[in-house]
Design a protein around this motif. Structure first.
Motif, PDB file in Angstrom:
ATOM      1  N   THR A  29       0.817  -1.219   0.000  1.00  0.00           N
ATOM      2  CA  THR A  29       0.000   0.000   0.000  1.00  0.00           C
ATOM      3  C   THR A  29       0.854   1.275   0.000  1.00  0.00           C
ATOM      4  OG1 THR A  29      -0.172   0.061   2.420  1.00  0.00           O
ATOM      5  CG2 THR A  29      -1.855  -1.191   1.223  1.00  0.00           C
ATOM      6  N   ASN A  30       2.188   1.113  -0.052  1.00  0.00           N
ATOM      7  CA  ASN A  30       3.126   2.243  -0.112  1.00  0.00           C
ATOM      8  C   ASN A  30       2.917   3.262   1.015  1.00  0.00           C
ATOM      9  OD1 ASN A  30       4.368   1.281  -2.414  1.00  0.00           O
ATOM     10  ND2 ASN A  30       3.084   2.471  -3.819  1.00  0.00           N
ATOM     11  N   PRO A  31       2.909   2.824   2.290  1.00  0.00           N
ATOM     12  CA  PRO A  31       2.771   3.809   3.372  1.00  0.00           C
ATOM     13  C   PRO A  31       4.023   4.676   3.456  1.00  0.00           C
ATOM     14  CG  PRO A  31       3.351   1.661   4.276  1.00  0.00           C
ATOM     15  CD  PRO A  31       3.105   1.454   2.803  1.00  0.00           C
ATOM     16  N   ASP A  32       3.845   5.904   3.928  1.00  0.00           N
ATOM     17  CA  ASP A  32       5.018   6.777   4.114  1.00  0.00           C
ATOM     18  C   ASP A  32       5.891   6.252   5.247  1.00  0.00           C
ATOM     19  OD1 ASP A  32       4.281   8.890   2.198  1.00  0.00           O
ATOM     20  OD2 ASP A  32       2.573   9.138   3.540  1.00  0.00           O
ATOM     21  N   LEU A  33       5.239   5.721   6.276  1.00  0.00           N
ATOM     22  CA  LEU A  33       5.951   5.102   7.401  1.00  0.00           C
ATOM     23  C   LEU A  33       5.351   3.732   7.656  1.00  0.00           C
ATOM     24  CD1 LEU A  33       7.811   4.994   9.910  1.00  0.00           C
ATOM     25  CD2 LEU A  33       6.010   6.186  11.181  1.00  0.00           C
ATOM     26  N   MET A  34       6.209   2.733   7.696  1.00  0.00           N
ATOM     27  CA  MET A  34       5.757   1.378   8.013  1.00  0.00           C
ATOM     28  C   MET A  34       6.294   1.028   9.400  1.00  0.00           C
ATOM     29  SD  MET A  34       4.823  -1.668   6.122  1.00  0.00           S
ATOM     30  CE  MET A  34       4.876  -3.389   6.581  1.00  0.00           C
ATOM     31  N   ILE A  35       5.380   0.692  10.314  1.00  0.00           N
ATOM     32  CA  ILE A  35       5.751   0.313  11.673  1.00  0.00           C
ATOM     33  C   ILE A  35       5.508  -1.180  11.846  1.00  0.00           C
ATOM     34  CG2 ILE A  35       5.251   0.602  14.134  1.00  0.00           C
ATOM     35  CD1 ILE A  35       4.432   3.467  13.567  1.00  0.00           C
ATOM     36  N   MET A  36       6.510  -1.894  12.344  1.00  0.00           N
ATOM     37  CA  MET A  36       6.363  -3.330  12.599  1.00  0.00           C
ATOM     38  C   MET A  36       6.834  -3.630  14.018  1.00  0.00           C
ATOM     39  SD  MET A  36       7.375  -5.193   8.996  1.00  0.00           S
ATOM     40  CE  MET A  36       9.002  -4.494   8.702  1.00  0.00           C
ATOM     41  N   ASP A  37       5.990  -4.324  14.759  1.00  0.00           N
ATOM     42  CA  ASP A  37       6.301  -4.655  16.153  1.00  0.00           C
ATOM     43  C   ASP A  37       6.684  -6.135  16.227  1.00  0.00           C
ATOM     44  OD1 ASP A  37       6.588  -4.655  18.863  1.00  0.00           O
ATOM     45  OD2 ASP A  37       4.537  -4.034  19.334  1.00  0.00           O
ATOM     46  N   GLU A  38       7.976  -6.408  16.343  1.00  0.00           N
ATOM     47  CA  GLU A  38       8.537  -7.755  16.430  1.00  0.00           C
ATOM     48  C   GLU A  38       7.997  -8.678  15.321  1.00  0.00           C
ATOM     49  OE1 GLU A  38       9.406  -9.525  20.213  1.00  0.00           O
ATOM     50  OE2 GLU A  38       8.640  -7.775  21.274  1.00  0.00           O
ATOM     51  N   PRO A  39       8.211  -8.322  14.060  1.00  0.00           N
ATOM     52  CA  PRO A  39       7.697  -9.153  12.960  1.00  0.00           C
ATOM     53  C   PRO A  39       8.438 -10.475  12.829  1.00  0.00           C
ATOM     54  CG  PRO A  39       9.141  -7.445  12.096  1.00  0.00           C
ATOM     55  CD  PRO A  39       8.969  -7.159  13.572  1.00  0.00           C
ATOM     56  N   ASP A  40       9.578 -10.624  13.508  1.00  0.00           N
ATOM     57  CA  ASP A  40      10.420 -11.811  13.371  1.00  0.00           C
ATOM     58  C   ASP A  40      10.061 -12.939  14.330  1.00  0.00           C
ATOM     59  OD1 ASP A  40      12.199 -11.197  15.985  1.00  0.00           O
ATOM     60  OD2 ASP A  40      11.938  -9.367  14.827  1.00  0.00           O
ATOM     61  N   VAL A  41       9.173 -12.687  15.295  1.00  0.00           N
ATOM     62  CA  VAL A  41       8.884 -13.686  16.328  1.00  0.00           C
ATOM     63  C   VAL A  41       8.365 -14.974  15.705  1.00  0.00           C
ATOM     64  CG1 VAL A  41       7.401 -14.219  18.292  1.00  0.00           C
ATOM     65  CG2 VAL A  41       8.501 -12.001  18.146  1.00  0.00           C
ATOM     66  N   PHE A  42       8.993 -16.085  16.065  1.00  0.00           N
ATOM     67  CA  PHE A  42       8.632 -17.448  15.647  1.00  0.00           C
ATOM     68  C   PHE A  42       8.949 -17.757  14.175  1.00  0.00           C
ATOM     69  CE2 PHE A  42       5.137 -16.690  18.953  1.00  0.00           C
ATOM     70  CZ  PHE A  42       5.936 -17.152  19.982  1.00  0.00           C
ATOM     71  N   LEU A  43       9.608 -16.852  13.452  1.00  0.00           N
ATOM     72  CA  LEU A  43       9.939 -17.153  12.054  1.00  0.00           C
ATOM     73  C   LEU A  43      11.068 -18.180  11.993  1.00  0.00           C
ATOM     74  CD1 LEU A  43       9.905 -13.736  10.140  1.00  0.00           C
ATOM     75  CD2 LEU A  43       8.048 -15.356  10.512  1.00  0.00           C
ATOM     76  N   ASP A  44      10.925 -19.176  11.112  1.00  0.00           N
ATOM     77  CA  ASP A  44      12.016 -20.127  10.907  1.00  0.00           C
ATOM     78  C   ASP A  44      13.111 -19.463  10.070  1.00  0.00           C
ATOM     79  OD1 ASP A  44      11.249 -20.294   8.184  1.00  0.00           O
ATOM     80  OD2 ASP A  44       9.882 -21.951   8.608  1.00  0.00           O
ATOM     81  N   PHE A  45      14.234 -20.175   9.851  1.00  0.00           N
ATOM     82  CA  PHE A  45      15.387 -19.576   9.184  1.00  0.00           C
ATOM     83  C   PHE A  45      15.039 -19.060   7.781  1.00  0.00           C
ATOM     84  CE2 PHE A  45      17.795 -22.663  11.980  1.00  0.00           C
ATOM     85  CZ  PHE A  45      18.185 -21.694  12.878  1.00  0.00           C
ATOM     86  N   GLU A  46      14.270 -19.842   7.038  1.00  0.00           N
ATOM     87  CA  GLU A  46      13.927 -19.439   5.676  1.00  0.00           C
ATOM     88  C   GLU A  46      13.053 -18.192   5.668  1.00  0.00           C
ATOM     89  OE1 GLU A  46      12.045 -21.333   1.568  1.00  0.00           O
ATOM     90  OE2 GLU A  46      12.445 -22.629   3.288  1.00  0.00           O
TER      91      GLU A  46
END
Length: 582
Positions: free
Chosen positions: A174-191
């Motif tokens: 959606t092309n936001p001017d600011l993208m905020i992410m709160d811990e998007p990496d939690v539980f992600l596997d290596f890939e």
């Protein structure tokens, strides 16, 4: 685009920010770091909706700034009946449907001016999101994340890690001017973690990402905002450069502190002598000399530099044992299988001995958590747990081991502590002191809840620890404290983890989930596999050498050998330059 000036905010039980200021500008990919419970998620809530919060200070956000957001607790609605492609194109589809409705109204309306205004606003919104080539951009994002195979899959069938990536891509589209992410990496596997790294680095807009993931921190950001002890520190540069800057400052401050301590001690002796003389000699000049010396000593004390970001208190995690077991098999898994809608694991065999430290590694949604839970419950016919095994369990679903309605104090009374004073003394080493002990579990951050789980596990005196994603939500300092606790532990550990650093720094070997079964793999082969499939070998090996020099610097500082520490800093700078070039 965003400017925060002299902002202060507090809850009834806790002060979060005192006179903090920072800016976010175009082109910045900013990592937002700080110890668990310091208030990072709350500050994001304030940025997202300032009118819902009462704070002192000034918050300026460009009125035209569009903000995209990915929550750390994103979950798919089970009622969602969409494919991945339909879900990702939802915002574009909605605007296109609005345009179609306006076209239909044009045939009958008598207020064409109003309708044309609505039409133009909707068209502008679609164009600002890149709606002209939305389909092509969706395909590019899916290919970048290596998830093109999911395009026509139902959203409800995705694993948690896959859905998190789809959410990140959906917001980015959606092309936001600011993208905020709160811990998007939690539980992600290596890939999936590598896919997230690619998405972050390819994003052209401004990013503010709360993360404790050391791999992402080292690879993705050009600005650091560090929140600690109600204060904020900004740093323009990479996380590695920021960490190096902190270490340099730490050496300088410790050297100054040591010199000032010697000076203060010397004046303490002089003051003691003057006081002794003044007891027998009441001359006014003696009294004036004593007061002057005391005032000088007070000035030295006041002049001590306070640096809340340099020497952050590390939590004291210690997995003790009352009785160590002899070398024996604690857990035996034989012909284990598990299935839900489909077969996940089949004919699994392995043993865990009394001092083994083992990581279970595999993609999201392959049955690892179910296996760990079945071992903990010890009711599965294919699992045998030694009769003398005392088992402690840390769950990635924190509600399994913590009661949200309990206060922290009650939680530990329920866990077997005798008095509130005993709980207070025990939890002080985990960073829980004062009024926070009266708070309910439900009010805590994800990191604070995991630290409480670790505190309960440590208090259990168990000889077998079952840890399911123990580093999730933990700040970097607590992750390192956990690694030390694992290294010093004399019992057995079976840990589900996607955190490369925790695995290679603390485990004896790994159990790899692949093709619906599990096989044992040495740490050397695991490293080789990770190098080949996910990470840069030269980078990780250089990083290990960097870490070795950092440990030498810490030892030099303990011995107060500042010349050696400063010499090692020059060597460390060389390794950091190599890392930056890789």
């Amino acid at each position: 685009m965003i400017k925060v000036e002299h902002l202060s905010f507090s809850f009834p039980q806790k002060e979060l920010y005192t006179d903090i200021s920072f800016t976010l500008e175009e082109g910045q990919h900013c990592a937002f770091i700080g110890t668990s419970g310091s208030g990072k998620s709350t500050l994001i809530e304030i940025l997202m909706d300032p009118d819902k919060h009462v704070f002192d200070g000034k918050l300026e956000i460009d009125p035209s700034c569009r903000i995209g957001y990915v929550s750390q607790f994103s979950q798919v609605d089970p009622a969602t009946d969409m494919t991945v492609f339909e879900y990702m194109s939802e915002a574009f589809t909605r605007l296109q449907e609005q345009l179609n409705a306006i076209y239909a109204e044009m045939a009958t309306t008598h207020d064409m001016d109003s309708l044309m205004e609505r039409y133009q606003l909707t068209l502008d919104a679609l164009e600002s999101m890149g709606g002209d080539d939305a389909e092509s951009r969706i395909h590019k994002k899916l290919n970048l994340a290596n998830l093109a195979k999911l395009k026509d899959v139902s959203v409800t069938s995705l694993s948690g890690g896959e859905f998190k990536l789809i959410q990140v891509m959906k917001e980015m589209l959606t092309n936001p001017d600011l993208m905020i992410m709160d811990e998007p990496d939690v539980f992600l596997d290596f890939e999936n973690l590598n896919a997230l790294k690619k998405l972050i680095n390819s994003h052209k807009g401004m990013l503010l990402v709360v993360t404790h993931n050391r791999y992402l921190l080292n690879h993705c950001f050009n600005k650091i905002i560090h929140l600690e002890n109600t204060e904020i520190q900004e740093f323009d540069g990479s996380y590695i450069e920021y960490h190096f800057s902190l270490l340099q400052t730490k050496i300088e401050l410790q050297e100054i502190a040591a010199a000032e301590a010697e000076e203060i001690e010397r004046y303490d002796h002089i003051i003691d002598n003057l006081r002794a003389i003044a007891t027998y000699n009441s001359e006014a000049s003696r009294g004036r000399a004593l007061k002057a010396r005391v005032r000088f000593q007070e000035r030295l004390e006041v002049r001590r530099i306070k640096a809340p970001f340099v020497e952050i208190k590390q939590r004291d995690i210690h997995f003790g044992l009352e009785h160590e077991m002899e070398d024996d098999v604690l857990v035996k898994v034989d012909h284990y299988s598990v299935a839900f809608d489909e077969l996940l694991l089949d004919n699994v065999h392995f043993e865990i001995k009394s001092t083994d430290k083992v990581a279970i590694i595999g993609p999201n949604g392959t049955g690892k958590t179910t296996l760990l839970r079945d071992i903990f419950r010890n009711q599965h016919p294919s699992i045998q747990v030694h009769k003398d095994a005392k088992v402690a369990y840390l769950s990635q679903l924190q509600g399994e081991t913590l009661e949200d309605a309990n206060t922290i104090l009650h939680e530990f009374i329920d866990a077997g502590f005798n008095t509130y004073d005993e709980v207070r003394a025990y939890l002080a080493s985990y960073g829980f002191e004062g009024e926070i002990l009266e708070q309910k579990i439900e009010s805590l951050s994800g990191g604070e809840k995991n630290i409480l789980q670790l505190a309960k596990v440590a208090a259990s005196q168990a000889n077998l620890l079952l840890l399911d994603e123990p580093t999730s939500h933990l700040d970097v300092y607590t992750q390192i404290a956990l690694e030390k606790a694992i290294l010093n532990y004399k019992g057995a550990i079976l840990m589900v983890s996607h955190d490369f650093y925790s695995v290679v720094n603390g485990m004896d070997y790994v159990l790899i989930v692949e093709h619906q079964t599990i096989r044992k793999m040495s740490m050397r082969k695991f490293r080789q596999m990770i190098y080949a499939s996910h990470f840069n070998k030269d980078y990780l090996e250089t990083e290990q050498k960097k870490k070795s020099v950092e440990m030498q610097i810490e030892l030099a500082l303990k011995e107060m050998d500042f010349e050696l520490a400063k010499g090692l800093v020059d060597e460390l700078e060389g390794w950091i330059k190599r890392l930056s070039a890789l």
